[in-house]
Design a protein around this motif. Structure first.
Motif, PDB file in Angstrom:
ATOM      1  N   ALA A  19       0.816  -1.222   0.000  1.00 31.31           N
ATOM      2  CA  ALA A  19       0.000   0.000   0.000  1.00 31.31           C
ATOM      3  C   ALA A  19       0.848   1.270   0.000  1.00 31.31           C
ATOM      4  N   PRO A  20       1.836   1.415   0.877  1.00 33.53           N
ATOM      5  CA  PRO A  20       2.644   2.635   0.817  1.00 33.53           C
ATOM      6  C   PRO A  20       3.489   2.731  -0.455  1.00 33.53           C
ATOM      7  N   ILE A  21       3.929   1.591  -0.964  1.00 34.59           N
ATOM      8  CA  ILE A  21       4.736   1.619  -2.193  1.00 34.59           C
ATOM      9  C   ILE A  21       3.876   2.051  -3.379  1.00 34.59           C
ATOM     10  N   ILE A  22       2.641   1.573  -3.434  1.00 38.72           N
ATOM     11  CA  ILE A  22       1.726   1.996  -4.506  1.00 38.72           C
ATOM     12  C   ILE A  22       1.483   3.507  -4.418  1.00 38.72           C
ATOM     13  N   LEU A  23       1.237   3.994  -3.228  1.00 41.37           N
ATOM     14  CA  LEU A  23       1.002   5.425  -3.042  1.00 41.37           C
ATOM     15  C   LEU A  23       2.232   6.226  -3.462  1.00 41.37           C
ATOM     16  N   TRP A  24       3.394   5.793  -3.035  1.00 40.49           N
ATOM     17  CA  TRP A  24       4.637   6.476  -3.394  1.00 40.49           C
ATOM     18  C   TRP A  24       4.840   6.487  -4.917  1.00 40.49           C
ATOM     19  N   ALA A  25       4.646   5.329  -5.558  1.00 38.03           N
ATOM     20  CA  ALA A  25       4.832   5.240  -7.016  1.00 38.03           C
ATOM     21  C   ALA A  25       3.835   6.132  -7.743  1.00 38.03           C
ATOM     22  N   PHE A  26       2.607   6.189  -7.263  1.00 35.43           N
ATOM     23  CA  PHE A  26       1.595   7.016  -7.925  1.00 35.43           C
ATOM     24  C   PHE A  26       1.926   8.501  -7.798  1.00 35.43           C
ATOM     25  N   LYS A  57       4.949   9.846  -7.185  1.00 35.70           N
ATOM     26  CA  LYS A  57       6.238  10.160  -7.811  1.00 35.70           C
ATOM     27  C   LYS A  57       6.147  10.204  -9.326  1.00 35.70           C
ATOM     28  N   TRP A  58       5.513   9.207  -9.969  1.00 35.71           N
ATOM     29  CA  TRP A  58       5.551   9.088 -11.427  1.00 35.71           C
ATOM     30  C   TRP A  58       4.209   9.314 -12.123  1.00 35.71           C
ATOM     31  N   ARG A  59       3.117   9.286 -11.410  1.00 38.39           N
ATOM     32  CA  ARG A  59       1.777   9.440 -12.005  1.00 38.39           C
ATOM     33  C   ARG A  59       1.568   8.530 -13.216  1.00 38.39           C
ATOM     34  N   ILE A 114      -1.491   0.566 -15.855  1.00 35.94           N
ATOM     35  CA  ILE A 114      -0.100   0.127 -15.694  1.00 35.94           C
ATOM     36  C   ILE A 114       0.216  -0.072 -14.213  1.00 35.94           C
ATOM     37  N   LEU A 115      -0.202   0.869 -13.380  1.00 41.95           N
ATOM     38  CA  LEU A 115       0.031   0.755 -11.940  1.00 41.95           C
ATOM     39  C   LEU A 115      -0.615  -0.510 -11.380  1.00 41.95           C
ATOM     40  N   ALA A 116      -1.862  -0.754 -11.757  1.00 49.84           N
ATOM     41  CA  ALA A 116      -2.577  -1.946 -11.279  1.00 49.84           C
ATOM     42  C   ALA A 116      -1.909  -3.222 -11.780  1.00 49.84           C
ATOM     43  N   SER A 117      -1.474  -3.234 -13.029  1.00 54.34           N
ATOM     44  CA  SER A 117      -0.838  -4.435 -13.591  1.00 54.34           C
ATOM     45  C   SER A 117       0.475  -4.748 -12.884  1.00 54.34           C
TER      46      SER A 117
END
Length: 137
Positions: free
Chosen positions: A81-88, A90-92, A97-100
């Motif tokens: 969960a925190p990694i997904i939030l961070w990636a979203f 940082k890179w939008r 793609i994020l879900a995959s």
């Protein structure tokens, strides 16, 4: 003494024998017998053997049930969960793609952790003499 009964002195010695939890959990994490550390603990991906083929320790007493699955969900959820939030942030990336990417990561981490957590949970039961592991080894 009738056949099949354990002498009381022998039983007391077995109960007094120390079973350190740390090394047992490490052996379980490695999917090895918590008693000897040499024999394989699992027969398949998640099926625990009836007994250790090396030392003969009975393993059929274990009651891991849903514990490893709950721990896997807890760990994977708190990591991803925190990694997904961070990636979203940082890179939008595109949501698809994020879900995959994170679906593959979540499944891979879950498949990695599940048998190891089951081994560690069985080892804790063995070390604490729970669910029938308290008798002679």
């Amino acid at each position: 003494m009738p056949d099949g009964q354990i002498p009381q002195d022998s039983l007391r010695e077995d109960l007094l024998e120390d079973r350190p939890i740390g090394p047992a959990m490490l052996r379980g994490w490695r999917r090895r017998c918590p008693c000897c550390g040499s024999g394989p603990l699992l027969r398949g991906y998640l099926k625990v053997r009836e007994s250790c083929p090396v030392c003969g320790e009975a393993l059929h007493h274990q009651r891991a049930d849903d514990g490893p699955a709950y721990l896997t969900i807890l760990i994977v959820g708190h990591l991803m969960a925190p990694i997904i939030l961070w990636a979203f942030v940082k890179w939008r990336p595109d949501p698809l793609i994020l879900a995959s990417v994170f679906s593959v990561g979540t499944v891979a981490l879950s498949l990695y952790l599940l048998p190891r957590l089951k081994g560690a949970l069985v080892a804790v039961q063995w070390a604490k003499r729970m669910h029938g592991f308290g008798g002679r080894s």
